[in-house]
Design an enzyme around this catalytic site. Structure first.
Site, PDB file in Angstrom:
ATOM      1  CG  ASN A 169      -2.942   4.318   1.543  1.00 15.53           C
ATOM      2  OD1 ASN A 169      -4.106   4.346   1.812  1.00 15.53           O
ATOM      3  ND2 ASN A 169      -2.402   3.460   1.699  1.00 15.53           N
ATOM      4  CG  HIS A 216      -3.112  -0.732  -2.764  1.00 18.94           C
ATOM      5  ND1 HIS A 216      -3.452   0.607  -2.569  1.00 18.94           N
ATOM      6  CD2 HIS A 216      -3.169  -1.517  -1.645  1.00 18.94           C
ATOM      7  CE1 HIS A 216      -3.665   0.507  -1.165  1.00 18.94           C
ATOM      8  NE2 HIS A 216      -3.565  -0.652  -0.580  1.00 18.94           N
ATOM      9  CB  SER A 273      -0.850  -0.024   1.304  1.00 20.58           C
ATOM     10  OG  SER A 273      -0.197   0.086   2.632  1.00 20.58           O
ATOM     11  CD  GLU A 308      -4.397   3.061  -4.905  1.00 21.59           C
ATOM     12  OE1 GLU A 308      -4.808   4.270  -4.927  1.00 21.59           O
ATOM     13  OE2 GLU A 308      -3.687   2.476  -4.253  1.00 21.59           O
TER      14      GLU A 308
END
Length: 593
Positions: A498, A448, A427, A460
């Protein structure tokens, strides 16, 4: 200030002023709508007529009640009409000059006990109050759009504000069915103070061509459960308005995260202000429309130039929740899955976890017993990575530790057959570091997934500068076959979600650390004012404070922005072993299971 707020003047009858007027008249208040534009006043009346007509059609009010509501709303073009008001709420354009002009004029019109409220979402209430003849009666009353639906109202007091005025408008907000949150005078207050930094970073991410506007918006909606993507929201708010708010926030904080992204200035000065102009980050059917239409930047959706590789079997490395969730997703889509752990016992336990998950799906009627049995039959647990010798795609979901992942990829390089795609679910760690641990970096890519993998639709897809085009195509095709939504991004810390989410969470921690607002008020503000499914502190305790700190540290190291430095309060809690729900205590305390 102790008198009931029965007659209320609303100065500025744009979208916000019209919404506030609607809520007030429906709650039985006499409303004096004031706007220098006769057109704006007429549109406000028409909007109230239309909304009340819909309420009658839905049998929420009677026609007689509708007529009473309409009779309580009167419009004027002169501020003198506010002379008898108990409360005046100004929602004129977001500039000190415009608002100060209104307040100076009101000083000579209204009674000494009349409360003056500014609807600003970023400007200093103290500065506006200090310029008034009676600063003690000036405060902020920040509603959120659409006013009729949004429950949050931020009640903003300066050091000069009379507490009786705060009490009076707080009671009013409660009587309107809203949830008032008391805050001090700081640019952006709570909700916008957290929201606009996030929106600004999303605009900068798009400007840097890191990801497409569609992928940025999809990532935040699917990865975080947000009602709108950040670029969609900027178009709704108004790009020019966002720029003004960020300028005020930057002047207050000097935090580079609040310095408006240059693209906001470019769009604003070009008149591309969002939905209201018909074009902003997206193009709309007409000014004021929310219907997005195709433009030169719209993806064509055509097939990739490179052909993908055939994938029939998948290896998933790991035995935790994420590994078992990913294995379940692939098996449900009909892929043969090898689930490898450090021992046969751990692999069997992981498969048992999948069986329980599938059993819950059967109980809820989401799948049949036959489908469950067929899915489980596709999963082969193994106690060694050697079982990956013939898989077409190997996905690692082991601990978020670069050394562990690099060691794993070195082993996969030796075990997996030529042409197998090797994917990491990291991540925040660099995918290229995993790729360089192999002799075939062109075969390595990031996939991800989000937790829980069976439920979350987003993946992702992270390609490095060495990832082959055919590998990228393969993974996009596989992602579609497992019924997930792929978004493309480059190999940098945080990827899309993130990189946008954790600075927002960090800024929320700083608000508490600075004693600006409480945990409960911040969580309430973001759920009620921003439409977030969870408040930032609820989310931090679920994610884990140690995990959050690690991601913040990675982002800070990558971008070297002082504003991304982890909040000391977060570091202190992690050092104390308060990691969130998993330890029974994080920002809040939880009952031990």
């Amino acid at each position: 200030m102790d008198t009931p707020l029965s007659t209320i003047a609303v100065v500025g009858l744009g979208t916000m002023g019209t919404g506030i007027s609607d809520v007030l008249v429906r709650a039985g208040r006499e409303v004096i709508g004031i706007d220098i534009s006769d057109t704006a006043a007429a549109q406000a009346v028409a909007a109230l007529e239309a909304s009340t007509a819909r309420a009658v059609a839905r049998e929420r009010i009677t026609e007689e009640e509708r007529q009473d509501v309409l009779a309580r709303f009167r419009t004027f073009s002169d501020l003198q009409a506010a002379a008898e008001a108990d409360l005046v709420i100004e929602v004129v354009p977001e500039s000190y000059e415009a608002k100060q002009e209104v307040f100076r004029a009101l000083d000579g019109i209204v009674r000494p006990g009349t409360i003056l409220a500014t609807g600003t979402n970023a400007l200093s209430v103290t500065r506006l109050a200090a310029d008034s003849a009676h600063p003690e009666r000036v405060l902020g009353l920040h509603f959120f759009t659409p006013v009729q639906a949004m429950k949050l109202v931020e009640v903003v007091s300066s050091v000069l504000t009379d507490p009786r005025a705060v009490d009076a408008v707080t009671r009013l907000a409660q009587e309107l069915g809203k949830e008032p949150v008391a805050v001090g005078d700081r640019a952006g207050f709570i909700a916008d103070g957290l929201l606009f930094g996030y929106l600004n970073q999303a605009a900068a991410m798009y400007e840097a061509k890191y990801a497409s506007r569609e992928d940025i918006d999809a990532a935040m909606k699917m990865g975080c459960g947000l009602p709108m993507g950040p670029l969609e929201l900027l178009d709704l708010i108004g790009v020019d308005t966002a720029r003004t708010v960020l300028e005020a926030m930057y002047a207050d904080s000097h935090d580079r995260l609040h310095a408006p992204a240059p693209i906001l200035k470019q769009l604003s000065e070009a008149g591309l202000t969002g939905r209201k102009s018909g074009r902003g980050f997206y193009t709309y059917e007409a000014p004021g429309s929310g219907e997005v239409v195709r433009d030169a930047l719209t993806p064509l959706g055509s097939a990739e130039a490179a052909a993908g590789r055939e994938v029939r079997s998948v290896g998933v490395a790991g035995s935790g929740t994420m590994a078992s969730g990913i294995a379940e997703v692939f098996a449900k889509a009909g892929y043969e899955v090898v689930l490898a752990a450090r021992s046969q016992e751990k692999a069997d336990t992981a498969k048992a976890r999948i069986a329980k998950s599938l059993a819950r799906s059967v109980d809820k009627g989401r799948m049949t017993g036959e489908a469950r049995d067929a899915t489980l039959a596709l999963i082969t647990p193994a106690g060694t990575l050697d079982a990956f010798a013939e898989v077409d795609l190997a996905v690692e979901a082991v601990a978020e530790d670069l050394e562990i992942k690099q060691e794993l990829f070195t082993r996969l390089d030796k075990i997996c057959k030529p042409g197998a795609v090797l994917a990491t679910t990291t991540s925040s760690l660099p995918v290229i570091a995993c790729a360089r641990a192999t002799t075939r970096p062109q075969d390595v890519i990031g996939m991800h997934f989000f937790n829980p993998a069976p439920a979350m639709k987003l993946v992702e897809i992270v390609r490095t500068v060495l990832t082959g085009d055919d590998v990228h195509t393969t993974v996009r095709e596989v992602t579609a076959k497992i019924r997930k939504h792929p978004v493309d991004c480059g190999d940098r810390a945080g990827f899309i979600v993130n990189a946008l989410l954790f600075p927002y969470l960090n800024n929320a921690i700083k608000m508490v650390q600075d004693h600006y607002a409480t945990l409960d008020d911040i969580d309430a503000a973001m759920k009620l004012g921003g439409g977030y499914p969870m408040g930032p502190f609820e989310l931090l305790d679920v994610v884990g404070l140690d995990v959050s700190l690690a991601i913040e540290q990675v982002l800070h190291r990558e971008f070297r922005d002082p504003g991304l430095a982890p909040a000391p309060l977060l570091e202190h809690l992690v050092a104390a072993g308060c990691l969130g729900r998993k330890t029974g205590r994080g920002f809040r305390e939880y009952a031990r299971r």
